[in-house]
Design a protein around this motif. Structure first.
Motif, short mmCIF file in Angstrom:
data_model
loop_
_atom_site.label_atom_id
_atom_site.label_comp_id
_atom_site.label_asym_id
_atom_site.label_seq_id
_atom_site.Cartn_x
_atom_site.Cartn_y
_atom_site.Cartn_z
N ASP A 55 0.84 -1.20 0.00
CA ASP A 55 0.00 0.00 0.00
C ASP A 55 0.88 1.25 0.00
O ASP A 55 2.09 1.20 -0.22
CB ASP A 55 -0.97 -0.02 1.18
N MET A 61 0.24 -6.22 1.54
CA MET A 61 -1.21 -6.33 1.53
C MET A 61 -1.70 -7.76 1.80
O MET A 61 -2.80 -7.95 2.32
CB MET A 61 -1.76 -5.84 0.18
N ARG A 64 -1.68 -7.92 5.58
CA ARG A 64 -2.79 -7.10 6.08
C ARG A 64 -4.13 -7.78 5.85
O ARG A 64 -5.02 -7.77 6.71
CB ARG A 64 -2.81 -5.72 5.42
N THR A 65 -4.29 -8.38 4.67
CA THR A 65 -5.56 -9.04 4.34
C THR A 65 -5.82 -10.24 5.23
O THR A 65 -6.93 -10.41 5.77
CB THR A 65 -5.55 -9.49 2.86
N PRO A 220 -6.66 -3.63 11.82
CA PRO A 220 -6.54 -4.08 10.41
C PRO A 220 -7.72 -4.91 9.93
O PRO A 220 -7.56 -6.01 9.42
CB PRO A 220 -5.26 -4.93 10.46
N ILE A 225 -9.49 -1.70 5.54
CA ILE A 225 -8.62 -1.82 4.36
C ILE A 225 -9.35 -1.36 3.10
O ILE A 225 -8.81 -0.59 2.29
CB ILE A 225 -8.12 -3.27 4.21
N SER A 229 -8.59 2.01 0.79
CA SER A 229 -8.16 1.80 -0.60
C SER A 229 -8.97 2.63 -1.60
O SER A 229 -8.50 2.87 -2.73
CB SER A 229 -8.28 0.32 -0.96
#
Length: 273
Positions: A55, A61, A64-65, A220, A225, A229
């Protein structure tokens, strides 16, 4: 060798359960270093080193996901459990405590079903100040009506069973019959209902968080997220929204498939097929 329906159902349950467990365990095991700020690799497109890209702060990512999914699964599971407990409690009370109580709970079910879940959830979360507490309570208080109606119908059928009629003739109290005969019979329905409630719970948690009424920006979660985005999609950073959103849909579909297939295994009409 062709598999029959039961074997396919069991295989699907195993595969979906493995997928969900792997996501949860990965979320716990992945290092926090991969989501630390690293401006040298910010805005990197998906590559072998960073499968989901990075990011605007250089955070991986994929990590994070996965961590966001783990958090969302935990919150969704907690909220769905609370909602299922409310459902089984009200369903049993409605079917066993007389016509007045039954009419009131039926009216309450119709009232909650007449209002969109998301609207009520946003109002509850806003009043409670958002955060995990607001989201969990909001989801729990808005997702019980459908399961309550199923539990109520099941208890109504159980009341006419011979062994319950015998217990009444023998002078057993309503509480004894409920706790010894009715509630144990409802345990499978409770767990299946819990699994079927979860997809709605996690999607609504993500939606409320995305709209800014749920979890804080420091956590998170998938909703956070996706919300962050949106500001970067116009610059061509499509991976910031695509991969987290697609991963959320896969997890939701996996839980939905898991619940539906477990229901098929428990259902006496389909379990023998």
């Amino acid at each position: 060798m062709r598999l029959n329906r039961r074997q396919k159902t069991i295989l699907t349950v195993i595969l979906m359960g493995t997928l969900l467990l792997s996501v949860i365990i990965s979320g716990w095991l992945l290092s926090e270093e991969r989501i630390a700020t690293n401006l040298e690799i910010r805005n990197s497109a998906p590559s072998l080193e960073h499968l989901f890209g990075t990011d605007w702060l250089g955070r991986d990512m994929l990590t994070r996901t996965v961590k966001g999914l783990t958090l969302s699964i935990g919150i969704g599971l907690l909220a769905a459990t609370a909602s299922a407990i409310i459902a089984i409690t009200l369903g049993v009370i409605s079917a066993t405590m007389g016509k007045v109580v039954d009419s009131f709970i039926s009216w309450l079910i119709d009232l909650f079903l007449s209002v969109p879940h998301l609207v009520t959830l946003i109002l509850i979360a806003f009043v409670l100040g958002g955060g995990i507490k607001g989201v969990v309570i909001g989801v729990a208080l808005t997702h019980w009506p459908s399961l309550t109606r199923v539990i109520r119908a099941e208890v109504m059928q159980l009341r006419a069973a011979d062994y319950i009629q015998v217990s009444r003739v023998l002078g057993k109290s309503r509480w004894w019959i409920t706790t010894k005969h009715i509630v144990p019979h409802l345990i499978p329905q409770f767990f299946v209902g819990l699994l079927l409630l979860f997809p709605h719970a996690i999607l609504h948690e993500a939606a409320v968080t995305f709209l800014g009424f749920g979890l804080s920006a420091q956590q998170p979660a998938i909703g956070i997220i996706l919300s962050e985005s949106m500001r970067y999609l116009s610059t061509g950073m499509w991976w910031l929204a695509f991969f987290p959103g697609f991963a959320l849909l896969v997890i939701v579909r996996a839980f939905d498939s898991l619940g539906e297939n477990i229901r098929l295994l428990i259902d006496p009409h389909s379990a023998h097929e």
